[in-house]
Design a protein around this motif. Structure first.
Motif, PDB file in Angstrom:
ATOM      1  N   GLY A  70       0.803  -1.211   0.000  1.00  0.00           N
ATOM      2  CA  GLY A  70       0.000   0.000   0.000  1.00  0.00           C
ATOM      3  C   GLY A  70       0.836   1.261   0.000  1.00  0.00           C
ATOM      4  O   GLY A  70       0.540   2.214  -0.726  1.00  0.00           O
ATOM      5  N   ASP A  71       1.912   1.262   0.788  1.00  0.00           N
ATOM      6  CA  ASP A  71       2.690   2.498   0.947  1.00  0.00           C
ATOM      7  C   ASP A  71       3.612   2.762  -0.239  1.00  0.00           C
ATOM      8  O   ASP A  71       3.783   3.907  -0.655  1.00  0.00           O
ATOM      9  N   PHE A  72       4.198   1.700  -0.803  1.00  0.00           N
ATOM     10  CA  PHE A  72       5.198   1.902  -1.849  1.00  0.00           C
ATOM     11  C   PHE A  72       4.626   2.527  -3.119  1.00  0.00           C
ATOM     12  O   PHE A  72       5.204   3.496  -3.642  1.00  0.00           O
ATOM     13  N   PRO A  73       3.498   2.026  -3.663  1.00  0.00           N
ATOM     14  CA  PRO A  73       2.961   2.684  -4.871  1.00  0.00           C
ATOM     15  C   PRO A  73       2.645   4.156  -4.629  1.00  0.00           C
ATOM     16  O   PRO A  73       2.860   4.998  -5.509  1.00  0.00           O
ATOM     17  N   GLY A  74       2.133   4.456  -3.434  1.00  0.00           N
ATOM     18  CA  GLY A  74       1.831   5.849  -3.112  1.00  0.00           C
ATOM     19  C   GLY A  74       3.080   6.694  -3.029  1.00  0.00           C
ATOM     20  O   GLY A  74       3.142   7.802  -3.575  1.00  0.00           O
ATOM     21  N   THR A  75       4.108   6.168  -2.349  1.00  0.00           N
ATOM     22  CA  THR A  75       5.359   6.912  -2.225  1.00  0.00           C
ATOM     23  C   THR A  75       6.031   7.079  -3.579  1.00  0.00           C
ATOM     24  O   THR A  75       6.635   8.121  -3.859  1.00  0.00           O
ATOM     25  N   LEU A  76       5.940   6.056  -4.420  1.00  0.00           N
ATOM     26  CA  LEU A  76       6.502   6.142  -5.762  1.00  0.00           C
ATOM     27  C   LEU A  76       5.836   7.254  -6.551  1.00  0.00           C
ATOM     28  O   LEU A  76       6.480   7.979  -7.316  1.00  0.00           O
ATOM     29  N   SER A  77       4.536   7.422  -6.343  1.00  0.00           N
ATOM     30  CA  SER A  77       3.833   8.494  -7.051  1.00  0.00           C
ATOM     31  C   SER A  77       4.251   9.867  -6.526  1.00  0.00           C
ATOM     32  O   SER A  77       4.357  10.835  -7.285  1.00  0.00           O
ATOM     33  N   ILE A  78       4.502   9.956  -5.206  1.00  0.00           N
ATOM     34  CA  ILE A  78       5.002  11.215  -4.648  1.00  0.00           C
ATOM     35  C   ILE A  78       6.393  11.534  -5.201  1.00  0.00           C
ATOM     36  O   ILE A  78       6.753  12.692  -5.412  1.00  0.00           O
ATOM     37  N   LEU A  79       7.166  10.467  -5.459  1.00  0.00           N
ATOM     38  CA  LEU A  79       8.494  10.640  -6.048  1.00  0.00           C
ATOM     39  C   LEU A  79       8.407  11.370  -7.380  1.00  0.00           C
ATOM     40  O   LEU A  79       9.300  12.147  -7.734  1.00  0.00           O
ATOM     41  N   ALA A  80       7.318  11.121  -8.102  1.00  0.00           N
ATOM     42  CA  ALA A  80       7.131  11.798  -9.387  1.00  0.00           C
ATOM     43  C   ALA A  80       7.049  13.312  -9.194  1.00  0.00           C
ATOM     44  O   ALA A  80       7.531  14.081 -10.032  1.00  0.00           O
ATOM     45  N   ILE A  81       6.456  13.740  -8.078  1.00  0.00           N
ATOM     46  CA  ILE A  81       6.352  15.176  -7.795  1.00  0.00           C
ATOM     47  C   ILE A  81       7.732  15.751  -7.476  1.00  0.00           C
ATOM     48  O   ILE A  81       8.124  16.804  -7.982  1.00  0.00           O
ATOM     49  N   VAL A  82       8.477  15.042  -6.645  1.00  0.00           N
ATOM     50  CA  VAL A  82       9.736  15.581  -6.121  1.00  0.00           C
ATOM     51  C   VAL A  82      10.836  15.604  -7.164  1.00  0.00           C
ATOM     52  O   VAL A  82      11.568  16.600  -7.297  1.00  0.00           O
ATOM     53  N   TYR A  83      10.968  14.520  -7.948  1.00  0.00           N
ATOM     54  CA  TYR A  83      12.110  14.398  -8.847  1.00  0.00           C
ATOM     55  C   TYR A  83      11.745  14.303 -10.325  1.00  0.00           C
ATOM     56  O   TYR A  83      12.455  14.826 -11.171  1.00  0.00           O
ATOM     57  N   LEU A  84      10.648  13.602 -10.650  1.00  0.00           N
ATOM     58  CA  LEU A  84      10.332  13.424 -12.063  1.00  0.00           C
ATOM     59  C   LEU A  84       9.930  14.751 -12.714  1.00  0.00           C
ATOM     60  O   LEU A  84      10.325  15.033 -13.849  1.00  0.00           O
ATOM     61  N   VAL A  85       9.140  15.565 -12.010  1.00  0.00           N
ATOM     62  CA  VAL A  85       8.720  16.850 -12.577  1.00  0.00           C
ATOM     63  C   VAL A  85       9.936  17.715 -12.952  1.00  0.00           C
ATOM     64  O   VAL A  85      10.007  18.236 -14.076  1.00  0.00           O
ATOM     65  N   PRO A  86      10.938  17.885 -12.054  1.00  0.00           N
ATOM     66  CA  PRO A  86      12.114  18.665 -12.461  1.00  0.00           C
ATOM     67  C   PRO A  86      12.869  18.049 -13.646  1.00  0.00           C
ATOM     68  O   PRO A  86      13.385  18.795 -14.496  1.00  0.00           O
ATOM     69  N   VAL A  87      12.949  16.705 -13.694  1.00  0.00           N
ATOM     70  CA  VAL A  87      13.634  16.067 -14.817  1.00  0.00           C
ATOM     71  C   VAL A  87      12.904  16.372 -16.121  1.00  0.00           C
ATOM     72  O   VAL A  87      13.521  16.660 -17.152  1.00  0.00           O
ATOM     73  N   VAL A  88      11.573  16.312 -16.088  1.00  0.00           N
ATOM     74  CA  VAL A  88      10.777  16.642 -17.278  1.00  0.00           C
ATOM     75  C   VAL A  88      10.993  18.103 -17.676  1.00  0.00           C
ATOM     76  O   VAL A  88      11.137  18.424 -18.858  1.00  0.00           O
ATOM     77  N   VAL A  89      11.021  18.989 -16.689  1.00  0.00           N
ATOM     78  CA  VAL A  89      11.271  20.405 -16.969  1.00  0.00           C
ATOM     79  C   VAL A  89      12.636  20.576 -17.638  1.00  0.00           C
ATOM     80  O   VAL A  89      12.794  21.370 -18.577  1.00  0.00           O
ATOM     81  N   ALA A  90      13.631  19.800 -17.169  1.00  0.00           N
ATOM     82  CA  ALA A  90      14.982  19.892 -17.736  1.00  0.00           C
ATOM     83  C   ALA A  90      15.003  19.519 -19.208  1.00  0.00           C
ATOM     84  O   ALA A  90      15.844  20.016 -19.973  1.00  0.00           O
ATOM     85  N   THR A  91      14.089  18.652 -19.630  1.00  0.00           N
ATOM     86  CA  THR A  91      14.041  18.269 -21.044  1.00  0.00           C
ATOM     87  C   THR A  91      13.313  19.307 -21.901  1.00  0.00           C
ATOM     88  O   THR A  91      13.370  19.242 -23.128  1.00  0.00           O
ATOM     89  N   GLN A  92      12.627  20.253 -21.256  1.00  0.00           N
ATOM     90  CA  GLN A  92      11.808  21.227 -21.987  1.00  0.00           C
ATOM     91  C   GLN A  92      12.434  22.610 -22.069  1.00  0.00           C
ATOM     92  O   GLN A  92      12.008  23.423 -22.892  1.00  0.00           O
ATOM     93  N   VAL A  93      13.406  22.895 -21.207  1.00  0.00           N
ATOM     94  CA  VAL A  93      14.009  24.232 -21.194  1.00  0.00           C
ATOM     95  C   VAL A  93      15.519  24.124 -21.314  1.00  0.00           C
ATOM     96  O   VAL A  93      16.094  23.040 -21.164  1.00  0.00           O
ATOM     97  N   GLY A  94      16.167  25.250 -21.558  1.00  0.00           N
ATOM     98  CA  GLY A  94      17.619  25.269 -21.674  1.00  0.00           C
ATOM     99  C   GLY A  94      18.311  25.060 -20.334  1.00  0.00           C
ATOM    100  O   GLY A  94      17.695  25.168 -19.276  1.00  0.00           O
ATOM    101  N   GLU A  95      19.606  24.781 -20.388  1.00  0.00           N
ATOM    102  CA  GLU A  95      20.366  24.481 -19.170  1.00  0.00           C
ATOM    103  C   GLU A  95      20.379  25.652 -18.196  1.00  0.00           C
ATOM    104  O   GLU A  95      20.206  25.488 -16.985  1.00  0.00           O
TER     105      GLU A  95
END
Length: 438
Positions: free
Chosen positions: A233-258
């Motif tokens: 129960g906890d891991f899928p939820g925490t994995l989804s929170i991980l998307a907020i903390v780290y995946l969003v910035p990584v996606v932003v890095a692919t969309q804008v300049g350095e």
């Protein structure tokens, strides 16, 4: 003044506050040294090198945290009651986190051309191998703090990160001329790897044996099946929170300049440090709730009071002084990051309520509710951020967080009130007239 000193000393005798304050102090130390580190980086490296270093560190932390962050709740929940199985539980956590992060990092490196120009610096055997090793190291480093907290030794965490931060800054300066392309990333990871040795010697050589010896409970330590049910129960939820903390910035890095990403990342990092303060007291709440569930309601009330008492002034200063804070790094940082820092800081207010609620659920092993709340929050943040990105640019991340976390806080508020008022059996968790810290 004497009254304040007396209150602080009284709080420090309470494991909930002692651990929570230690983790909060660690966040303040990390934030202060982090600002110094990135301030030095802005002067020692070009805007492109600065942004590239931020992006590579963010990607490394994403893969290292895939399982590590998912195990934080489980280790905080079960180390306090693991008894003789404590060393096994910690080592399994280290192994699973490192292995999962390593596999994800290999997949990332094999598909490197798909991730944009920013990450091309990792091309080649040497840089790729160093990145992979860094993911393994950071996975263990991430879990060290929660292991110390679960052993009720969180007071060691600030000291560890103080030394780590100072060494990191020294190495950043030393590598500026010799290794401009990767100096930021190397200076971040080498002290991390070195820190693993003394800290884990302390954990396994001193703290774990004492913990096992002092754990006199006759209850059977948790079995893997019980821990597995919790993680389901906890891991899928925490994995989804991980998307907020780290995946969003990584996606932003692919969309804008350095250079743009570097300015976005600085505001994002500062606001994330404030958010960590909300999580610090919540982790301590999970640990103490695992030791004594009968005090869960009173501990939740105390944690909320202390968290808001500390965080509200910090949020106020961050909102009012955002341009001045960011201007330390340069006028471009203030121009592009002020709105983001303000929005993310304001979003911490509802996040306090959410984190206390999640920690109470962990202490009660309410895995299904954990998953629903965390996955729902992540979906709302991602959808809102991506929908607003074309019109708002990087500020869409701040708007997405504020909207999503406010909505989730409203939805869980009635359930949180029940936890604050009642214990696990549905009856008041403290008797009439029992003392409760103000």
């Amino acid at each position: 003044m004497s009254s304040l000193r007396h209150k602080i000393l009284r709080d420090l005798r309470n494991p909930l506050f002692r651990q929570g304050y230690a983790l909060m102090a660690n966040t303040v130390i990390t934030a202060t040294l982090g600002m110094g580190y990135w301030l030095l980086a802005t002067h020692l490296y070009t805007p492109e090198e600065f942004g590239r270093g931020q992006a590579v560190i963010t990607a490394m932390r994403l893969f290292a945290s895939l399982t590590a962050l998912g195990l934080v709740g489980a280790l905080a929940r079960f180390i306090p009651i693991a008894g003789r199985r404590t060393p096994e539980l910690i080592l399994r956590g280290y192994g699973v986190a490192a292995a999962t992060g390593g596999v994800a990092a290999v997949g990332f490196l094999l598909t490197l051309p798909l991730w944009g120009k920013t990450y091309s610096v990792l091309g080649g055997f040497g840089p790729g191998l160093f990145f992979l090793a860094s993911v393994l190291v950071w996975a263990v480093f991430t879990l060290q703090d929660v292991v110390l907290t679960g052993l009720r030794r969180a007071t060691w965490v600030p000291l560890n990160n103080l030394i780590f931060g100072l060494v990191k800054m020294g190495l950043l300066i030393a590598l500026a001329g010799a290794l401009p392309e990767g100096g930021i990333f190397v200076s971040w990871m080498v002290p991390t790897a070195i820190a693993l040795i003394p800290v884990n010697w302390l954990i396994f050589g001193v703290m774990v044996p004492r913990h096992v010896k002092n754990n006199t409970s006759e209850a059977e330590p948790p079995r893997l099946r019980e821990i597995g049910r919790f993680l389901a129960g906890d891991f899928p939820g925490t994995l989804s929170i991980l998307a907020i903390v780290y995946l969003v910035p990584v996606v932003v890095a692919t969309q804008v300049g350095e250079a743009t990403f570097g300015r976005f990342s600085m505001a994002h990092t500062l606001a994330s440090m404030i958010e960590l303060l909300a999580m610090n007291m919540a982790v301590s709440l999970t640990v103490e709730g695992s030791f004594d569930r009968s005090q869960l309601a009173v501990n939740c009330r105390q944690a909320l009071r202390r968290a808001f008492m500390i965080i509200v002034p910090i949020i106020t200063v961050s909102i009012l002084a955002a341009p001045l804070i960011l201007r330390i790094f340069g006028s471009e940082f203030a121009e592009e990051g002020t709105t983001l820092l303000r929005l993310m800081s304001l979003a911490v207010l509802p996040r306090v309520l959410i984190e206390v609620y999640l920690s109470a659920l962990r202490a009660q092993s309410q895995a299904r509710k954990l998953a629903v709340v965390q996955i729902g929050l992540a979906v709302l943040v991602l959808v809102a951020s991506m929908a607003l990105f074309p019109s708002q640019g990087v500020n869409a991340v701040g708007y997405g967080l504020l909207l999503a976390e406010t909505l989730v806080a409203i939805l869980i508020f009635s359930e949180l009130r029940k936890i604050l008022k009642f214990g696990e059996t549905g009856q008041p968790s403290v008797t009439q007239g029992s003392p409760e810290a103000a």
